[in-house]
Design a protein around this motif. Structure first.
Motif, PDB file in Angstrom:
ATOM      1  N   SER A  76       0.822  -1.206   0.000  1.00 53.24           N
ATOM      2  CA  SER A  76       0.000   0.000   0.000  1.00 53.24           C
ATOM      3  C   SER A  76       0.857   1.257   0.000  1.00 53.24           C
ATOM      4  N   ALA A  77       1.962   1.231   0.730  1.00 50.72           N
ATOM      5  CA  ALA A  77       2.841   2.396   0.797  1.00 50.72           C
ATOM      6  C   ALA A  77       3.588   2.613  -0.506  1.00 50.72           C
ATOM      7  N   LEU A  78       3.757   1.545  -1.273  1.00 51.80           N
ATOM      8  CA  LEU A  78       4.523   1.646  -2.517  1.00 51.80           C
ATOM      9  C   LEU A  78       3.683   2.136  -3.688  1.00 51.80           C
ATOM     10  N   ARG A  79       2.369   2.223  -3.505  1.00 55.39           N
ATOM     11  CA  ARG A  79       1.485   2.590  -4.608  1.00 55.39           C
ATOM     12  C   ARG A  79       1.301   4.096  -4.762  1.00 55.39           C
ATOM     13  N   ASP A  80       1.898   4.866  -3.884  1.00 50.56           N
ATOM     14  CA  ASP A  80       1.770   6.318  -3.969  1.00 50.56           C
ATOM     15  C   ASP A  80       2.349   6.817  -5.297  1.00 50.56           C
ATOM     16  N   GLU A  81       1.711   7.828  -5.881  1.00 49.00           N
ATOM     17  CA  GLU A  81       2.143   8.327  -7.185  1.00 49.00           C
ATOM     18  C   GLU A  81       3.552   8.915  -7.132  1.00 49.00           C
ATOM     19  N   ALA A  82       3.886   9.545  -6.009  1.00 50.77           N
ATOM     20  CA  ALA A  82       5.224  10.126  -5.860  1.00 50.77           C
ATOM     21  C   ALA A  82       6.289   9.034  -5.856  1.00 50.77           C
ATOM     22  N   VAL A  83       5.966   7.898  -5.249  1.00 51.79           N
ATOM     23  CA  VAL A  83       6.896   6.770  -5.224  1.00 51.79           C
ATOM     24  C   VAL A  83       7.062   6.221  -6.637  1.00 51.79           C
ATOM     25  N   GLY A  84       5.960   6.172  -7.385  1.00 59.51           N
ATOM     26  CA  GLY A  84       6.029   5.694  -8.759  1.00 59.51           C
ATOM     27  C   GLY A  84       6.907   6.573  -9.622  1.00 59.51           C
ATOM     28  N   GLY A  85       6.800   7.879  -9.419  1.00 57.12           N
ATOM     29  CA  GLY A  85       7.632   8.809 -10.184  1.00 57.12           C
ATOM     30  C   GLY A  85       9.099   8.647  -9.850  1.00 57.12           C
ATOM     31  N   ALA A  86       9.385   8.469  -8.559  1.00 58.52           N
ATOM     32  CA  ALA A  86      10.770   8.286  -8.121  1.00 58.52           C
ATOM     33  C   ALA A  86      11.322   6.955  -8.634  1.00 58.52           C
ATOM     34  N   ALA A  87      10.468   5.940  -8.663  1.00 56.04           N
ATOM     35  CA  ALA A  87      10.881   4.621  -9.158  1.00 56.04           C
ATOM     36  C   ALA A  87      11.262   4.708 -10.629  1.00 56.04           C
ATOM     37  N   SER A  88      10.490   5.462 -11.386  1.00 56.53           N
ATOM     38  CA  SER A  88      10.782   5.642 -12.808  1.00 56.53           C
ATOM     39  C   SER A  88      12.123   6.330 -12.992  1.00 56.53           C
ATOM     40  N   PHE A  89      12.428   7.243 -12.083  1.00 60.41           N
ATOM     41  CA  PHE A  89      13.691   7.992 -12.148  1.00 60.41           C
ATOM     42  C   PHE A  89      14.891   7.065 -11.918  1.00 60.41           C
ATOM     43  N   ILE A  90      14.845   6.278 -10.834  1.00 60.93           N
ATOM     44  CA  ILE A  90      15.996   5.436 -10.506  1.00 60.93           C
ATOM     45  C   ILE A  90      16.078   4.187 -11.379  1.00 60.93           C
ATOM     46  N   SER A  91      14.977   3.829 -12.028  1.00 59.52           N
ATOM     47  CA  SER A  91      14.995   2.630 -12.871  1.00 59.52           C
ATOM     48  C   SER A  91      15.867   2.819 -14.110  1.00 59.52           C
ATOM     49  N   ALA A  92      16.272   4.062 -14.358  1.00 60.29           N
ATOM     50  CA  ALA A  92      17.148   4.323 -15.508  1.00 60.29           C
ATOM     51  C   ALA A  92      18.609   4.021 -15.188  1.00 60.29           C
ATOM     52  N   TYR A  93      18.906   3.742 -13.911  1.00 58.83           N
ATOM     53  CA  TYR A  93      20.298   3.459 -13.525  1.00 58.83           C
ATOM     54  C   TYR A  93      20.667   2.026 -13.908  1.00 58.83           C
ATOM     55  N   PRO A  94      21.670   1.844 -14.753  1.00 55.03           N
ATOM     56  CA  PRO A  94      22.079   0.497 -15.182  1.00 55.03           C
ATOM     57  C   PRO A  94      22.390  -0.429 -14.012  1.00 55.03           C
ATOM     58  N   GLY A  95      23.037   0.101 -12.973  1.00 56.92           N
ATOM     59  CA  GLY A  95      23.408  -0.727 -11.829  1.00 56.92           C
ATOM     60  C   GLY A  95      22.200  -1.244 -11.071  1.00 56.92           C
ATOM     61  N   VAL A  96      21.169  -0.427 -10.982  1.00 57.93           N
ATOM     62  CA  VAL A  96      19.932  -0.832 -10.300  1.00 57.93           C
ATOM     63  C   VAL A  96      19.254  -1.939 -11.095  1.00 57.93           C
ATOM     64  N   ARG A  97      19.157  -1.761 -12.395  1.00 58.25           N
ATOM     65  CA  ARG A  97      18.506  -2.763 -13.244  1.00 58.25           C
ATOM     66  C   ARG A  97      19.290  -4.080 -13.219  1.00 58.25           C
ATOM     67  N   ALA A  98      20.617  -3.964 -13.212  1.00 63.08           N
ATOM     68  CA  ALA A  98      21.456  -5.174 -13.188  1.00 63.08           C
ATOM     69  C   ALA A  98      21.270  -5.927 -11.875  1.00 63.08           C
ATOM     70  N   ALA A  99      21.145  -5.185 -10.782  1.00 64.85           N
ATOM     71  CA  ALA A  99      20.985  -5.808  -9.468  1.00 64.85           C
ATOM     72  C   ALA A  99      19.671  -6.570  -9.365  1.00 64.85           C
ATOM     73  N   LEU A 100      18.642  -6.077 -10.037  1.00 67.45           N
ATOM     74  CA  LEU A 100      17.329  -6.711  -9.959  1.00 67.45           C
ATOM     75  C   LEU A 100      17.102  -7.765 -11.044  1.00 67.45           C
ATOM     76  N   LEU A 101      17.946  -7.736 -12.068  1.00 69.24           N
ATOM     77  CA  LEU A 101      17.793  -8.658 -13.193  1.00 69.24           C
ATOM     78  C   LEU A 101      17.846 -10.122 -12.748  1.00 69.24           C
ATOM     79  N   LYS A 102      18.838 -10.455 -11.951  1.00 67.87           N
ATOM     80  CA  LYS A 102      19.020 -11.835 -11.511  1.00 67.87           C
ATOM     81  C   LYS A 102      17.817 -12.314 -10.703  1.00 67.87           C
ATOM     82  N   PHE A 103      17.321 -11.461  -9.822  1.00 64.02           N
ATOM     83  CA  PHE A 103      16.172 -11.828  -8.990  1.00 64.02           C
ATOM     84  C   PHE A 103      14.953 -12.136  -9.849  1.00 64.02           C
ATOM     85  N   GLN A 104      14.683 -11.266 -10.825  1.00 62.92           N
ATOM     86  CA  GLN A 104      13.517 -11.432 -11.680  1.00 62.92           C
ATOM     87  C   GLN A 104      13.612 -12.702 -12.536  1.00 62.92           C
ATOM     88  N   ARG A 105      14.777 -12.944 -13.096  1.00 64.82           N
ATOM     89  CA  ARG A 105      14.950 -14.130 -13.926  1.00 64.82           C
ATOM     90  C   ARG A 105      14.835 -15.413 -13.109  1.00 64.82           C
TER      91      ARG A 105
END
Length: 220
Positions: A76-105
């Motif tokens: 519920s706390a993660l669904r805030d629109e401000a959090v979504g905007g911030a998530a979109s911002f940091i999701s552009a960082y290659p290191g962040v995406r790489a760190a989460l890639l293994k978990f998702q796969r």
């Protein structure tokens, strides 16, 4: 479907298009495991916002991504629109995406609870995370319609919001997702594209189920 290879469904699309609703429905219909990958990025953004960290601190965002524990998520706390905007911002960082890639796969290739398949929704599942997914769906809709849906959703949850602010935030997120250098928001070449602008939920469900069921037949 090979007994040792799980069936993977990738559902991508912009915010408010209905990908989460569809992905959860497909997971329920086929009894597959479900992962909202957007929550992973939102959890990182939420921690940074809560602690007053600078969203431009790439190394810190990567560090948080590397130690993320999905079990601690308070959705519920993660669904805030401000959090979504911030998530979109940091999701552009290659290191962040790489760190989460293994978990998702790993989640998709080894679904929890002995499930025979997995459904992942996000923005680059069919193109980057699971290019080998047997069924790929790209859900989209007009920006105005998506903004109205999100406004209605937040109102029903008792969250005060302004339509204009939601529209502008979605517009900015769309632009960031489409122009970033890595994992751009775009449909996979073999994805079924569903424009939900003028479809009701049942119509979207039926269209997607027909597609997935056909893919399942060819995987047996």
């Amino acid at each position: 479907m090979h007994p040792h290879i799980p069936f993977m469904i990738a559902v991508d699309g912009p915010a408010g298009a209905g990908k989460g609703t569809l992905a959860k429905h497909l997971a329920e219909v086929y009894d597959f495991a479900y992962l909202d990958t957007g929550l992973l990025y939102r959890a990182i953004a939420y921690e940074m916002l809560q602690n007053g960290y600078d969203l431009a601190d790439v190394q810190l965002a990567e560090k948080i991504a590397g130690s993320l524990d999905p079990a601690t998520f308070k959705e519920s706390a993660l669904r805030d629109e401000a959090v979504g905007g911030a998530a979109s911002f940091i999701s552009a960082y290659p290191g962040v995406r790489a760190a989460l890639l293994k978990f998702q796969r790993h989640f998709a290739q080894h679904p929890p609870f002995f499930k025979k398949g997995a459904v992942l929704d996000g923005r680059d599942i069919g193109t980057v995370i699971l290019p080998e997914a047997q069924a790929k769906i790209f859900v989209t809709a007009d920006l105005e319609i998506r903004a109205k849906r999100r406004f209605k959703e937040m109102h029903e949850r008792g969250i005060e919001s302004r339509y204009e602010a939601i529209f502008e935030e979605m517009q900015s997120r769309d632009l960031r997702d489409e122009v970033r250098k890595i994992s751009q928001l775009k449909p996979a070449e073999d994805a079924l594209i569903i424009d939900t602008s003028h479809l009701n939920i049942e119509e979207v469900f039926l269209c997607a189920q027909d597609f997935v069921s056909e893919k399942l037949k060819t995987s047996l």
